[in-house]
Scaffold this active site. Sequence first.
Site, PDB file in Angstrom:
ATOM      1  N   ASN A  10     -49.841 -13.289  20.678  1.00  0.00           N
ATOM      2  CA  ASN A  10     -49.126 -12.047  21.012  1.00  0.00           C
ATOM      3  C   ASN A  10     -49.137 -11.904  22.525  1.00  0.00           C
ATOM      4  O   ASN A  10     -50.149 -11.544  23.111  1.00  0.00           O
ATOM      5  CB  ASN A  10     -49.828 -10.854  20.339  1.00  0.00           C
ATOM      6  CG  ASN A  10     -49.195  -9.530  20.727  1.00  0.00           C
ATOM      7  OD1 ASN A  10     -48.127  -9.497  21.348  1.00  0.00           O
ATOM      8  ND2 ASN A  10     -49.853  -8.435  20.366  1.00  0.00           N
ATOM      9  N   GLU A 103     -51.695  -0.841  20.011  1.00  0.00           N
ATOM     10  CA  GLU A 103     -51.021  -0.336  21.221  1.00  0.00           C
ATOM     11  C   GLU A 103     -49.786   0.477  20.837  1.00  0.00           C
ATOM     12  O   GLU A 103     -49.446   1.453  21.511  1.00  0.00           O
ATOM     13  CB  GLU A 103     -50.686  -1.513  22.158  1.00  0.00           C
ATOM     14  CG  GLU A 103     -51.947  -2.043  22.828  1.00  0.00           C
ATOM     15  CD  GLU A 103     -51.912  -3.513  23.189  1.00  0.00           C
ATOM     16  OE1 GLU A 103     -50.826  -4.134  23.185  1.00  0.00           O
ATOM     17  OE2 GLU A 103     -53.000  -4.062  23.463  1.00  0.00           O
TER      18      GLU A 103
HETATM   19  P1  13P Z   1     -56.827  -9.726  23.251  1.00  0.00           P
HETATM   20  O1  13P Z   1     -56.970 -11.091  22.606  1.00  0.00           O
HETATM   21  O2  13P Z   1     -56.307  -9.788  24.632  1.00  0.00           O
HETATM   22  O3  13P Z   1     -58.069  -8.918  23.106  1.00  0.00           O
HETATM   23  O4  13P Z   1     -55.679  -8.960  22.419  1.00  0.00           O
HETATM   24  C1  13P Z   1     -55.750  -8.952  21.044  1.00  0.00           C
HETATM   25  C2  13P Z   1     -54.493  -8.392  20.535  1.00  0.00           C
HETATM   26  O5  13P Z   1     -54.190  -7.226  20.727  1.00  0.00           O
HETATM   27  C3  13P Z   1     -53.596  -9.299  19.815  1.00  0.00           C
HETATM   28  O6  13P Z   1     -52.592  -8.600  19.154  1.00  0.00           O
END
Ligand code: 13P
Length: 262
Positions: A10, A103
């Site tokens: 992602n 998010e």
């Molecule tokens: P990180 O791997 O940067 O912690 O992000 C995880 C995430 O939100 C994947 O969707």
Amino acid sequence: MPRRGLVVGNWKMNGSIAFVQALTQAVGRGVAERERDRPLPCDVVLCPPFTGLSVAGQSLTGSTVRLGGQNSSEAVSGPFTGEISGSMLRDVGCSHVILGHSERRTLFGEGDAGIARKMVAAFREGLVPIVCLGETLSERTAGHTLDVIRTQWLALCPALPEEEEKRSHWVLAYEPVWAIGTGRHATPEQIQAVHGFIRQQLNDHLGATIASRIQILYGGSVTPDNALAIFSQRDVDGGLIGGASLKADTFLAIIDAYLEKF
Ligand code: 13P
């Protein structure tokens, strides 16, 4: 037979066209090299920002690496300024779409009911929804993790298709909010406890056969250093990788960690 795994990158809101092109090509090459030895026990999906999907699709011509969107609308088309529909994602070559990322929940006000409607739309368009669940730090500290997960999961149930064979064509991603982008991943034991709980919920509501087919991913500060311990957990079928998916070598190292599970 073990479930097929899934490792998803992602990229969030990162990447110029040149960056997307270079990174998709490097990941595509890396995956092809690994496939020379044996077929991979996992699929690999890249989710660049919407503006990069087209060029990513071109860069991945002939590759088994697949594409996903980071979000999509519940609507089919029409006056929805700023939205992207599932059919548009299909049109540009996506097979998957991430829905309900924390998010989106916290920064853009998405709630369980709206996420379920987006899931219905994704199924309708033939996309595989990757639906994110997870608790905040205060919810975990208060001992409410499993209640939160249960509530989020139950809200999705009505969105599942009637047809038996389609009911396992989606993915759950457990992403504790406090572990996202913080460098503080959940411990393998914490992860297995939640994944085992989710598997049990799937089993209770959908039956053993479907529950045994649905992939449950972990996301939140996964790196090459912690990936093997996380992926080794019984109910972890792969990862949803944020920051570490923005560099080909770290993302490929995380895929290698998944291969070590077998
Ligand atoms: P990180 O791997 O940067 O912690 O992000 C995880 C995430 O939100 C994947 O969707």
